[in-house]
Design an enzyme around this catalytic site. Structure first.
Site, PDB file in Angstrom:
ATOM      1  N   PHE A 295       0.859  -1.189   0.000  1.00  0.00           N
ATOM      2  CA  PHE A 295       0.000   0.000   0.000  1.00  0.00           C
ATOM      3  C   PHE A 295       0.895   1.240   0.000  1.00  0.00           C
ATOM      4  O   PHE A 295       1.768   1.379   0.846  1.00  0.00           O
ATOM      5  CB  PHE A 295      -0.891  -0.048   1.246  1.00  0.00           C
ATOM      6  CG  PHE A 295      -1.856   1.109   1.408  1.00  0.00           C
ATOM      7  CD1 PHE A 295      -2.211   1.931   0.346  1.00  0.00           C
ATOM      8  CD2 PHE A 295      -2.431   1.363   2.637  1.00  0.00           C
ATOM      9  CE1 PHE A 295      -3.104   2.979   0.504  1.00  0.00           C
ATOM     10  CE2 PHE A 295      -3.324   2.410   2.818  1.00  0.00           C
ATOM     11  CZ  PHE A 295      -3.652   3.218   1.747  1.00  0.00           C
ATOM     12  N   CYS A 296       0.684   2.130  -0.971  1.00  0.00           N
ATOM     13  CA  CYS A 296       1.412   3.394  -1.067  1.00  0.00           C
ATOM     14  C   CYS A 296       2.924   3.117  -1.124  1.00  0.00           C
ATOM     15  O   CYS A 296       3.379   2.359  -1.965  1.00  0.00           O
ATOM     16  CB  CYS A 296       1.021   4.301   0.094  1.00  0.00           C
ATOM     17  SG  CYS A 296       1.663   6.001  -0.022  1.00  0.00           S
TER      18      CYS A 296
END
Length: 564
Positions: A295-296
């Site tokens: 994530f990210c």
């Protein structure tokens, strides 16, 4: 002189004054241009300026002619309360401010310069305009004044208490932080820490199904924030959702670095954290391959780890999910205003050899990307009105800052944001291996949020062009966090999919053939992940594996509770 003639004279004087003031503003922008950017060549588009001036004078004349008379209600939530609308002086003040703010932003758009300079001018004007709102000042805010009268000054006393409290804690309160406690009412999915080193703890979650898929599932959250954005409440926990889908789920919980870890590098995080976590999960699960999610920044790090492993000709990951992840840093959105050679060199001198980037500095930077919503809204509520912001788990997490090791941060700035080196085959050496994304051979699920201001949707989509192999791209509504944390049960927002699976060169081309589907993208992702998770086997009865990986402590563990 007749009143009409006097009015014409006033208008002419105002127009001259208006032009002079903008010229002074441009001079100010010119002097603030970074020294390495070369000579400032800031000019205004003459036709846009003329149109803007004419529109301004017309709207100003209309505003003045109404004077203190009742006018159209102000369509801005900062001035939506009754005291603003019912007080003619306050309404005129707000309307005048909005008119000037519109003109200033219009002039920023009319600047003729290179795109970097234009972005910086727009950003600077936006910050100044947001700060100058009359709602931010007690002397100009009738709503705050009325509350002070109604409470006989108690709201002002409470506002001072709030200010002193926030000064002591080092950041503006966005929520009532006293309501939340990690492990009690956020980050509550049942599990145990089964491995730890100096960089991270590995959490394994208790199965919620009688059988689980044979391939374990590892989540790599961003080290810029704490992992429990994926596990806020049971009803919006992506971690709990994965467990409920029959996946033996593990999550990296990053340590919040202190001075003793200020020497850590990007290579340390890839080798000793991401790759190490993959190895441990494989070992515990007894599986040749696992599935992974990033994530990210966690997705960027997972991608780098996959490239390192590919260079070593080992393939322990069967599939990877990238959520709002930058792989190609060609388009970094509003954050690009901060990045140039001078800024990166400064950071390298400050902390490239050691030290910490303080978590609050990073948090403040992200807050000022949306100054009205994430800064001034709370200044007005907390200090001018003496209010305690309502409890909100997402904003509690947002305020739970994390530090970053200086060498990691400086390397990331230069090689990703400034030079975009990861997508250039052979350009980077990580963990002793030359990176080539073309060697990554895993099916990929790539998700981007339509209104994301940190990882723009074009940038999320660009990963489909930078990475090879089988790929599925899905776009969700909303922003960087709200778009991702969108559980199916709430039936909120939409997502977009191309049924033909085509991945043309640009996101605009992709979107032209995409279909909108109501509700969360999680169900589509779950179906995709099941295809790569292998057969089902009996769920484990205990955490870890034998004597090698025993339960160290209950989830969420110690690391996530460390404060910056």
């Amino acid at each position: 002189m007749s009143s009409e003639g006097q009015w014409d004279s006033n208008i002419q004087q105002f127009q001259q004054f208006f032009t002079e003031q903008w010229a002074r503003a441009l001079t100010s922008f010119s002097t603030s241009t970074p020294a390495n950017a070369g000579p400032a060549a800031i000019q205004l588009d003459a036709s846009k300026l003329q149109s803007l001036q004419q529109e301004y004078v017309q709207e100003a004349a209309k505003l003045w002619s109404n004077g203190l008379k009742a006018s159209v209600p102000i369509q801005d939530k900062r001035f939506g309360a009754t005291p603003w609308q019912s007080n003619p002086v306050a309404a005129l003040t707000a309307s005048s401010y909005l008119l000037n703010a519109k003109a200033l932003m219009g002039m920023a758009e009319a600047v003729q310069a290179d795109e970097k300079t234009r972005q910086r001018i727009r950003f600077a004007v936006e910050q100044w305009v947001a700060a100058m709102s009359p709602s931010n000042y007690l002397a100009l805010n009738p709503e705050a004044q009325q509350k002070a009268i109604d409470t006989q000054g108690e709201s002002l006393a409470k506002g001072i208490q709030n200010l002193l409290h926030d000064m002591q804690q080092g950041h503006v309160s966005m929520t009532d932080e006293s309501v939340f406690e990690v492990g009690r009412n956020v980050a509550t999915t049942e599990g145990a820490v089964v491995y730890e080193n100096a960089l991270f703890q590995l959490i394994e979650y208790r199965p919620l199904t009688a059988k689980v898929h044979e391939r374990p599932f590892l989540m790599v959250p961003p080290c810029i924030n704490k992992y429990y954005i994926l596990d806020l409440q049971p009803e919006n926990s992506l971690i709990r959702y994965a467990v409920s889908q029959g996946h033996r789920t593990f999550v990296v919980s990053w340590r919040n670095p202190d001075a003793s870890l200020g020497h850590l590098t990007w290579d340390d995080y890839i080798e000793e954290a991401v790759i190490r976590a993959i190895e441990v999960v494989r070992d515990i699960g007894g599986a040749a391959q696992i599935n992974a999610l990033g994530f990210c920044v966690g997705g960027t790090m997972l991608t780098a780890a996959l490239a390192v492993l590919a260079a070593r000709e080992v393939h322990p990951v069967a599939s990877a999910t990238l959520l709002t992840t930058l792989v190609d840093f060609s388009d970094t959105g509003v954050l690009d205003v901060f990045i140039d050679e001078a800024f990166v060199q400064m950071r390298e001198l400050q902390m490239g050899k050691g030290g910490l980037l303080k978590g609050q500095e990073l948090a403040s930077t992200f807050s000022f990307l949306r100054p009205n919503d994430l800064v001034w809204n709370y200044v007005v509520g907390n200090y001018l009105k003496g209010e305690t912001p309502p409890p909100f788990d997402l904003l509690y997490w947002n305020s739970d800052a994390t530090n970053l090791p200086g060498p990691w941060y400086a390397w990331y700035l230069r090689n990703m944001y400034l030079e975009n080196n990861m997508v250039q085959a052979g350009k980077l050496t990580v963990c002793g291996e030359t990176l080539d994304l073309g060697r990554i051979d895993v099916p990929l699920y790539i998700y981007g949020s339509r209104e994301d201001h940190i990882v723009p949707i074009n940038a999320s989509y660009a990963a489909t062009q930078a990475l090879p192999g089988e790929k599925r791209f899905v776009m969700g509504a909303s922003g960087h966090i709200a778009g991702v944390i969108n559980p199916p049960a709430k039936n909120k927002r939409s997502h977009w999919i191309r049924e033909d699976g085509a991945l043309p060169a640009s996101h605009a081309e992709w979107l032209s053939g995409a279909q909108e589907h109501p509700g969360s993208w999680w169900t589509d992702w779950a179906q995709w992940l099941h295809q790569h998770a292998g057969r089902q086997v009996a769920a484990p009865k205990r955490y870890g594996k034998g004597n090698t990986y025993k339960a160290i402590e209950p989830a969420p563990g110690r690391y996530v509770k460390q404060k910056a």
